[in-house]
Scaffold this active site. Structure first.
Site, short mmCIF file in Angstrom:
data_model
loop_
_atom_site.label_atom_id
_atom_site.label_comp_id
_atom_site.label_asym_id
_atom_site.label_seq_id
_atom_site.Cartn_x
_atom_site.Cartn_y
_atom_site.Cartn_z
N GLU A 1 1.47 0.01 -4.80
CA GLU A 1 0.67 1.18 -5.12
C GLU A 1 1.55 2.41 -4.93
OE1 GLU A 1 -3.33 3.56 -3.61
OE2 GLU A 1 -2.03 2.54 -2.17
N ASP B 1 0.82 -1.20 0.00
CA ASP B 1 0.00 0.00 0.00
C ASP B 1 0.86 1.27 0.00
OD1 ASP B 1 -2.69 1.30 0.39
OD2 ASP B 1 -1.72 1.99 2.23
#
Length: 617
Positions: free
Chosen positions: A314, A277
């Protein structure tokens, strides 16, 4: 084996104190004894192991590590007291039966009776991903309940299930990005053994499993790492506060903590991949970045395990160095999310141009993102007020970029959590799917998208701290209040009904329009698998023509053509084919679609067609 990996029963005893063991290694020569080690440099006087209500003094063994050997076994509860303070859960607790505020429990992950012998993994190249939130995939919100719907994913043609974060957090329901115990599986989902059962069941059906993991911050409630050591630093800031200490004094054990956690998920849970993330918030000024360390460890694991394992990230930097090999100046990760592709598609489909969508309403934006993952490639961004990104070098494969038309962020961060199905017609949804699933990238679906689910996916929480719950509620209202919405217009994250509204309604799957949409997705994925052109990752070979006045988009994919009409009126689509001999319509949204000898086809409004050779080479 990484030195910071939690010790397991078959691991050799450590010579030093490098491992913070939550389930510990039996001590050599001491039947039934286990070694407990913890990194706690902030303890100035003492660290005690609290095991089943009995306190055991631990010995300092250097560089902030403490150790003790005592009789212990699976199921035993334990924690650590620092300087006679309260008992805290282990930083690497494998199981937290009572949640992150409770005691750790010894869980021997390698005792699970796996049935996936010979599993070779699923390569990222050529895969179709499916993002799943366990807590809303079914009404029960558990891994075991999710298993009942895995055959649906197999029939759909999915290759990899991407599970949103499962790290333990207080309360029952949440997105998972407020996890605070990064080694423990959230108990309301079923705990660690249920996750292992889920992965085993996926592998039995030929499905890979990727896990979304969060290292850039911890949730605000139940995070005890900072009590043990300098896991975070004020030298760098993130939107959530202090950044992880990756480059300051005492940062080596922190980096080991991250790399060890990567190894933990891939080995103890037989996972096929990880999604990291928001890695742009992993601030690291060292010559060797933490992501390079992670990538190197994953490559070594793939070799050691003899199967495909990979890691994607990400990032909002639009920097291809994320996926470039180290010897070419990159970080060496296998892939990254490419949000520009989503944004370009979203604007073309919906007409929305507010916020960060502003840049994607410019002429040529859709055509750009259909053949290159970045709209911003060292080019001007009006939204940012500066230049942004870097061009993708020639030769970088398109499959390294994970793209979507919907995902948890892009749906859930909307005020009402409304999916495309709330505002777009089923025909237009199928146009979106056609462009996504014939793209040169790695496509990812968001759960329920494949049948045009009518249920929203809203922002929901279950914070147990009253002040925190109120702050989150007020913050959500304030965010949308700046855009003119009243408090009553914003769903209350803490209201149980907000989560309940977000649960998939599996009864819709057989209903008329939903059934037709699902059939379209199945057909597209089957075509992608059967036709190499439609999954070819050579970005230089993609040709896109977008007539923005009519809405016609034609994409050349080798000997195949993909055309969609995003306009309301019928259009005559020139597919740009020198010859149509041996070429047929493979998939069309309208029975009236016909291919002329000169390579034209008439598309009705929101119509789509895929054309290619009648036989597969």
């Amino acid at each position: 084996m990484s030195q910071d990996r939690e010790l397991q029963p078959d691991d050799p005893p450590l010579a030093g104190a490098e491992s913070d063991a939550a389930t510990a290694q039996p001590a050599a020569g001491a039947s039934g004894c286990r070694t407990f080690s913890v990194w706690a440099p902030l303890a100035s006087r003492s660290v005690d192991l609290e095991l089943n209500g009995t306190r055991h003094a631990m010995d300092p063994v250097g560089q902030g590590w403490w150790r003790v050997e005592v009789p212990a076994g699976p199921g035993d509860r334990f924690g650590y007291r620092l300087d006679d303070g309260p008992v805290l859960p282990s930083p690497r607790a494998r199981r937290l039966p009572d949640g992150p505020h409770g005691l750790s429990q010894i869980y021997d992950a390698d005792q699970y009776p796996w049935t996936d012998e010979g599993w070779a993994g699923v390569p990222l190249a050529g895969a179709v991903l499916y993002e799943m939130h366990v807590g809303t995939f079914t009404a029960e919100g558990t891994f075991d309940a999710a298993v009942a719907h895995l055959d649906h994913l197999v029939d759909l043609g999915i290759d990899v299930v991407e599970v949103m974060p499962v790290a333990s957090f207080p309360g029952r329901h949440g997105w998972g990005y407020d996890g605070v115990a990064t080694w423990a599986v959230h108990e309301p989902y079923g705990g660690p053994e249920a996750f292992q059962r889920f992965v085993d069941a996926c592998h039995a059906r030929g499905l890979g499993v990727c896990l979304d993991v969060v290292y850039n911050h911890l949730g605000p409630d139940g995070a005890y790492l900072s009590s043990y050591g300098p896991y975070f630093t004020d030298r760098h800031q993130t939107p959530w506060g202090h950044a992880l200490n990756l480059d300051g004094p005492n940062s080596d054990p922190v980096r080991d903590y991250v790399v060890g956690n990567v190894e933990h998920w891939l080995t103890d849970y037989h996972l096929d991949g990880l999604r990291l993330d928001a890695v742009h918030e992993l601030h690291d000024t060292r010559a060797v970045h933490i992501l390079e360390d992670v990538a190197a460890r994953v490559r070594q694991l793939a070799e050691d395990l003899g199967r495909h394992v990979w890691v994607v990230a990400e990032t909002d930097r639009n920097d291809p160095r994320t996926v470039l090999p180290v010897d070419k100046g990159g970080l060496g990760l296998d892939g990254q999310w490419a949000d520009d592709v989503h944004h370009g598609l979203h604007v073309a489909l919906t007409g929305e141009r507010q916020g960060y969508y502003e840049d994607f309403g410019q002429p040529g934006a859709l055509a750009t993102v259909l053949r290159a993952p970045y709209l911003h490639a060292d080019t001007w961004s009006t939204f940012r007020g500066r230049r942004h990104g870097r061009p993708v070098p020639d030769g970088v494969e398109g499959w390294r970029f994970v793209v979507c038309t919907q995902n948890h962020d892009q749906v859930g961060n909307r005020r009402e959590g409304d999916r495309h199905s709330a505002t777009l017609s089923p025909r237009r949804l199928r146009c979106a799917a056609t462009l996504l699933l014939t793209s040169p990238y790695t496509p990812m679906l968001f759960m329920g998208e494949e049948w045009g689910a009518s249920t929203p996916w809203q922002y929901f929480t279950d914070h147990l701290d009253g002040a925190l719950a109120e702050a989150v509620r007020d913050g959500r209202r304030a965010e949308f209040g700046r855009h003119g919405w009243g408090a009553a217009d914003v769903p209350d994250p803490q209201d149980p009904a907000t989560r309940e509204r977000s649960v998939l309604d599996w009864g819709e799957v057989g209903e008329d329009d939903h059934r037709k949409t699902l059939r379209w997705y199945r057909a597209l994925i089957a075509l992608r698998r059967a036709r190499a052109d439609l999954r070819d990752g050579d970005l230089s070979a993609v040709v896109v023509r977008h007539d923005e006045a009519s809405g016609l988009v034609v994409v050349e994919r080798g000997r195949h053509r993909v055309a969609v009409n995003l306009g309301a009126d019928p259009v005559d689509a020139d597919l740009g084919m020198s010859s149509t001999r041996g070429v047929v319509i493979l998939l069309a949204s309208d029975r009236t679609a016909a291919l002329s000898n000169d390579g034209h086809v008439t598309l009705l409004g929101d119509g789509a067609v895929v054309v290619g050779p009648s036989t597969v080479d």
